[in-house]
Design a protein around this motif. Structure first.
Motif, PDB file in Angstrom:
ATOM      1  N   PRO A  70      41.257  73.506  50.430  1.00  0.00           N
ATOM      2  CA  PRO A  70      41.696  72.301  49.689  1.00  0.00           C
ATOM      3  C   PRO A  70      41.222  72.308  48.233  1.00  0.00           C
ATOM      4  CG  PRO A  70      40.812  71.695  51.843  1.00  0.00           C
ATOM      5  CD  PRO A  70      40.556  73.168  51.675  1.00  0.00           C
ATOM      6  N   LYS A  71      42.111  71.877  47.351  1.00  0.00           N
ATOM      7  CA  LYS A  71      41.854  71.911  45.899  1.00  0.00           C
ATOM      8  C   LYS A  71      40.586  71.149  45.507  1.00  0.00           C
ATOM      9  CE  LYS A  71      45.621  73.976  43.986  1.00  0.00           C
ATOM     10  NZ  LYS A  71      45.895  74.857  45.124  1.00  0.00           N
ATOM     11  N   ASP A  72      40.344  69.978  46.157  1.00  0.00           N
ATOM     12  CA  ASP A  72      39.178  69.181  45.765  1.00  0.00           C
ATOM     13  C   ASP A  72      37.882  69.922  46.115  1.00  0.00           C
ATOM     14  OD1 ASP A  72      39.842  68.798  48.473  1.00  0.00           O
ATOM     15  OD2 ASP A  72      38.841  66.843  48.557  1.00  0.00           O
ATOM     16  N   ARG A  73      37.897  70.655  47.220  1.00  0.00           N
ATOM     17  CA  ARG A  73      36.706  71.431  47.601  1.00  0.00           C
ATOM     18  C   ARG A  73      36.502  72.619  46.656  1.00  0.00           C
ATOM     19  NH1 ARG A  73      36.006  71.106  54.201  1.00  0.00           N
ATOM     20  NH2 ARG A  73      36.162  68.835  54.262  1.00  0.00           N
ATOM     21  N   LEU A  74      37.598  73.275  46.307  1.00  0.00           N
ATOM     22  CA  LEU A  74      37.502  74.391  45.344  1.00  0.00           C
ATOM     23  C   LEU A  74      36.912  73.899  44.032  1.00  0.00           C
ATOM     24  CD1 LEU A  74      40.896  76.288  45.867  1.00  0.00           C
ATOM     25  CD2 LEU A  74      38.612  77.126  46.445  1.00  0.00           C
ATOM     26  N   LYS A  75      37.335  72.708  43.611  1.00  0.00           N
ATOM     27  CA  LYS A  75      36.845  72.138  42.338  1.00  0.00           C
ATOM     28  C   LYS A  75      35.344  71.859  42.425  1.00  0.00           C
ATOM     29  CE  LYS A  75      37.402  70.007  38.259  1.00  0.00           C
ATOM     30  NZ  LYS A  75      36.104  70.297  37.674  1.00  0.00           N
ATOM     31  N   LYS A  76      34.901  71.326  43.560  1.00  0.00           N
ATOM     32  CA  LYS A  76      33.478  71.024  43.729  1.00  0.00           C
ATOM     33  C   LYS A  76      32.648  72.323  43.724  1.00  0.00           C
ATOM     34  CE  LYS A  76      30.289  67.988  45.964  1.00  0.00           C
ATOM     35  NZ  LYS A  76      30.011  66.953  46.931  1.00  0.00           N
ATOM     36  N   LEU A  77      33.160  73.359  44.383  1.00  0.00           N
ATOM     37  CA  LEU A  77      32.488  74.664  44.417  1.00  0.00           C
ATOM     38  C   LEU A  77      32.454  75.282  43.012  1.00  0.00           C
ATOM     39  CD1 LEU A  77      34.170  76.032  47.669  1.00  0.00           C
ATOM     40  CD2 LEU A  77      31.741  75.441  47.438  1.00  0.00           C
ATOM     41  N   GLN A  78      33.588  75.203  42.345  1.00  0.00           N
ATOM     42  CA  GLN A  78      33.695  75.747  40.988  1.00  0.00           C
ATOM     43  C   GLN A  78      32.672  75.085  40.057  1.00  0.00           C
ATOM     44  OE1 GLN A  78      37.588  74.981  39.324  1.00  0.00           O
ATOM     45  NE2 GLN A  78      36.811  75.190  37.238  1.00  0.00           N
ATOM     46  N   ASP A  79      32.591  73.758  40.112  1.00  0.00           N
ATOM     47  CA  ASP A  79      31.650  73.019  39.251  1.00  0.00           C
ATOM     48  C   ASP A  79      30.199  73.407  39.556  1.00  0.00           C
ATOM     49  OD1 ASP A  79      33.818  71.781  38.142  1.00  0.00           O
ATOM     50  OD2 ASP A  79      33.544  69.866  39.189  1.00  0.00           O
ATOM     51  N   ALA A  80      29.905  73.626  40.845  1.00  0.00           N
ATOM     52  CA  ALA A  80      28.542  74.006  41.239  1.00  0.00           C
ATOM     53  C   ALA A  80      28.208  75.405  40.718  1.00  0.00           C
ATOM     54  CB  ALA A  80      28.396  73.952  42.754  1.00  0.00           C
ATOM     55  N   PHE A  81      29.170  76.328  40.791  1.00  0.00           N
ATOM     56  CA  PHE A  81      28.944  77.674  40.235  1.00  0.00           C
ATOM     57  C   PHE A  81      28.750  77.617  38.727  1.00  0.00           C
ATOM     58  CE2 PHE A  81      30.852  79.551  44.174  1.00  0.00           C
ATOM     59  CZ  PHE A  81      29.841  80.468  44.439  1.00  0.00           C
ATOM     60  N   GLN A  82      29.559  76.790  38.071  1.00  0.00           N
ATOM     61  CA  GLN A  82      29.446  76.683  36.607  1.00  0.00           C
ATOM     62  C   GLN A  82      28.042  76.226  36.215  1.00  0.00           C
ATOM     63  OE1 GLN A  82      32.640  74.528  34.743  1.00  0.00           O
ATOM     64  NE2 GLN A  82      32.072  75.261  32.715  1.00  0.00           N
ATOM     65  N   ALA A  83      27.531  75.221  36.921  1.00  0.00           N
ATOM     66  CA  ALA A  83      26.174  74.724  36.633  1.00  0.00           C
ATOM     67  C   ALA A  83      25.132  75.826  36.875  1.00  0.00           C
ATOM     68  CB  ALA A  83      25.878  73.515  37.517  1.00  0.00           C
ATOM     69  N   ALA A  84      25.311  76.586  37.957  1.00  0.00           N
ATOM     70  CA  ALA A  84      24.337  77.636  38.316  1.00  0.00           C
ATOM     71  C   ALA A  84      24.368  78.800  37.324  1.00  0.00           C
ATOM     72  CB  ALA A  84      24.608  78.133  39.730  1.00  0.00           C
ATOM     73  N   VAL A  85      25.576  79.157  36.859  1.00  0.00           N
ATOM     74  CA  VAL A  85      25.722  80.271  35.903  1.00  0.00           C
ATOM     75  C   VAL A  85      25.130  79.891  34.550  1.00  0.00           C
ATOM     76  CG1 VAL A  85      27.440  81.622  34.587  1.00  0.00           C
ATOM     77  CG2 VAL A  85      27.725  81.323  37.056  1.00  0.00           C
ATOM     78  N   GLN A  86      25.245  78.606  34.196  1.00  0.00           N
ATOM     79  CA  GLN A  86      24.767  78.181  32.878  1.00  0.00           C
ATOM     80  C   GLN A  86      23.270  77.857  32.854  1.00  0.00           C
ATOM     81  OE1 GLN A  86      27.663  75.108  32.135  1.00  0.00           O
ATOM     82  NE2 GLN A  86      29.150  76.547  31.287  1.00  0.00           N
ATOM     83  N   ALA A  87      22.620  77.946  34.021  1.00  0.00           N
ATOM     84  CA  ALA A  87      21.173  77.680  34.077  1.00  0.00           C
ATOM     85  C   ALA A  87      20.411  78.772  33.323  1.00  0.00           C
ATOM     86  CB  ALA A  87      20.713  77.616  35.528  1.00  0.00           C
ATOM     87  N   ASN A  88      19.381  78.378  32.596  1.00  0.00           N
ATOM     88  CA  ASN A  88      18.641  79.329  31.757  1.00  0.00           C
ATOM     89  C   ASN A  88      18.039  80.482  32.545  1.00  0.00           C
ATOM     90  OD1 ASN A  88      19.208  78.091  29.346  1.00  0.00           O
ATOM     91  ND2 ASN A  88      17.437  76.732  29.439  1.00  0.00           N
ATOM     92  N   GLU A  89      17.543  80.183  33.751  1.00  0.00           N
ATOM     93  CA  GLU A  89      16.890  81.262  34.507  1.00  0.00           C
ATOM     94  C   GLU A  89      17.903  82.323  34.961  1.00  0.00           C
ATOM     95  OE1 GLU A  89      16.358  77.552  37.234  1.00  0.00           O
ATOM     96  OE2 GLU A  89      16.935  77.956  35.160  1.00  0.00           O
ATOM     97  N   PHE A  90      19.133  81.885  35.261  1.00  0.00           N
ATOM     98  CA  PHE A  90      20.181  82.835  35.652  1.00  0.00           C
ATOM     99  C   PHE A  90      20.569  83.696  34.447  1.00  0.00           C
ATOM    100  CE2 PHE A  90      24.597  84.144  36.471  1.00  0.00           C
ATOM    101  CZ  PHE A  90      24.472  84.684  37.740  1.00  0.00           C
ATOM    102  N   LYS A  91      20.776  83.041  33.311  1.00  0.00           N
ATOM    103  CA  LYS A  91      21.139  83.779  32.089  1.00  0.00           C
ATOM    104  C   LYS A  91      20.043  84.779  31.709  1.00  0.00           C
ATOM    105  CE  LYS A  91      22.547  80.050  29.557  1.00  0.00           C
ATOM    106  NZ  LYS A  91      23.327  79.208  28.641  1.00  0.00           N
ATOM    107  N   GLY A  92      18.791  84.319  31.822  1.00  0.00           N
ATOM    108  CA  GLY A  92      17.652  85.169  31.454  1.00  0.00           C
ATOM    109  C   GLY A  92      17.520  86.392  32.339  1.00  0.00           C
ATOM    110  N   LEU A  93      17.739  86.200  33.634  1.00  0.00           N
ATOM    111  CA  LEU A  93      17.652  87.309  34.595  1.00  0.00           C
ATOM    112  C   LEU A  93      18.599  88.434  34.189  1.00  0.00           C
ATOM    113  CD1 LEU A  93      16.876  88.527  37.482  1.00  0.00           C
ATOM    114  CD2 LEU A  93      18.942  87.375  38.283  1.00  0.00           C
TER     115      LEU A  93
END
Length: 310
Positions: free
Chosen positions: A246-269
């Motif tokens: 379902p599109k709404d679930r994909l959107k929620k997953l997408q937003d969660a990945f975006q937040a995780a990718v933009q986290a400083n510790e992920f970028k730094g790693l």
């Protein structure tokens, strides 16, 4: 009755109500597991629920990818994919097509580098290629397995530069590096995250990076684009769900990945590993998968790889 049906619909729409699984197609401890673990804390925070990381190795990754493709399209089972997912469609008989998935998020790019020993006679990529042109089949290039991604990447260099190497397959990246260190082969193509410790200890030299632009980790190594050809043979990691989620679930997953990718510790790693944290959502990812498919298929056709090659 109407009250009950409205309540039931709302209960169904709450997501997630149980752990989301990240299915990793390779053994624990590799790059896929590291990516999932690095994303996990901030993804969990953003999505509002726990993540379980599950390794399902085997079948050149196809066991895990088929598992994800065949799972209920409810957003609870996500698979990690990389360029080898694209490649297996053409090199295995259990071909997994990206068309069987809904793309969710692209998380990171790690360039690959053409590497030689520090004491080798080649100081530049041009010298290395000139030598290979003058001595067809004499330069021995290690790869992590016949028809594996970086074997195909080396064939891509042959195609682009008009050279012929002798390909020496090993079982995985570790033995490949050991063979290069021992002088049993002349060069290799590997993820620069694997190569950096050897570059820093002055054992290896990276002559060029197989990516659209130079890597800040090895700024002196030219990008392939500078030689006039586009071979993007780096590693990337993206996440997909079963087709029809379902599109709404994909959107929620997408937003969660975006937040995780933009986290400083992920970028730094990934900065420390010579990679780049990079988010792409479903639309950009669909286009990227198509580009990757075109690129790898062209090289696979040139190298005459067959579906029984893995």
């Amino acid at each position: 009755v109407s009250m009950i049906s409205v309540g039931t619909i709302q209960a169904q729409e709450k997501f997630p109500t149980r752990p989301i699984q990240f299915i990793i197609p390779w053994a624990a401890g590799g790059g896929g597991t590291i990516n999932a673990q690095a994303l996990q804390p901030n993804f969990e925070k953003a999505v509002g629920g726990p993540v379980q990381i599950v390794n399902k190795p085997g079948g050149a990754g196809t066991i895990a990818w088929n598992f994800v493709a065949n799972s209920p399209p409810d957003g609870y089972t996500l698979g990690i994919v990389n360029p080898s997912t694209v490649v297996t469609l053409y090199t295995t008989k259990t071909g997994v097509s990206m068309d069987r998935f809904d793309p969710v998020a692209y998380t990171v790019y790690i360039p690959a580098g053409v590497v030689v020993r520090a004491e080798s006679p080649w100081k530049t990529f041009k010298e290395f290629i000139d030598h290979a042109k003058a001595n067809p089949g004499k330069v021995q290039m290690a790869n992590s397995g016949h028809a594996a991604m970086y074997h195909i990447g080396i064939v891509g260099i042959e195609m682009a530069m008009g050279v012929k190497f002798t390909h020496v397959p090993f079982k995985g990246t570790g033995p490949c590096i050991t063979a290069l260190m021992g002088g049993h082969v002349d060069g290799s193509l590997n993820e620069i995250s694997t190569l950096l410790p050897f570059v820093e200890s002055k054992k290896f030299r990276i002559l060029a990076v197989c990516s659209p632009s130079r890597s800040p980790a090895v700024p002196d190594a030219p990008a392939f684009k500078e030689f006039g050809f586009d071979i993007d043979a780096g590693t990337w990691y993206a996440y997909v769900a079963a087709k029809g989620t379902p599109k709404d679930r994909l959107k929620k997953l997408q937003d969660a990945f975006q937040a995780a990718v933009q986290a400083n510790e992920f970028k730094g790693l990934y900065q420390r590993q010579g990679g780049m944290a990079m988010f792409k959502g479903p639309e950009a990812l669909t286009a990227y998968f198509k580009d990757q498919d075109r690129l790898w298929k062209k090289i696979i056709d040139f190298g005459e790889f067959k579906p029984e090659d893995q």
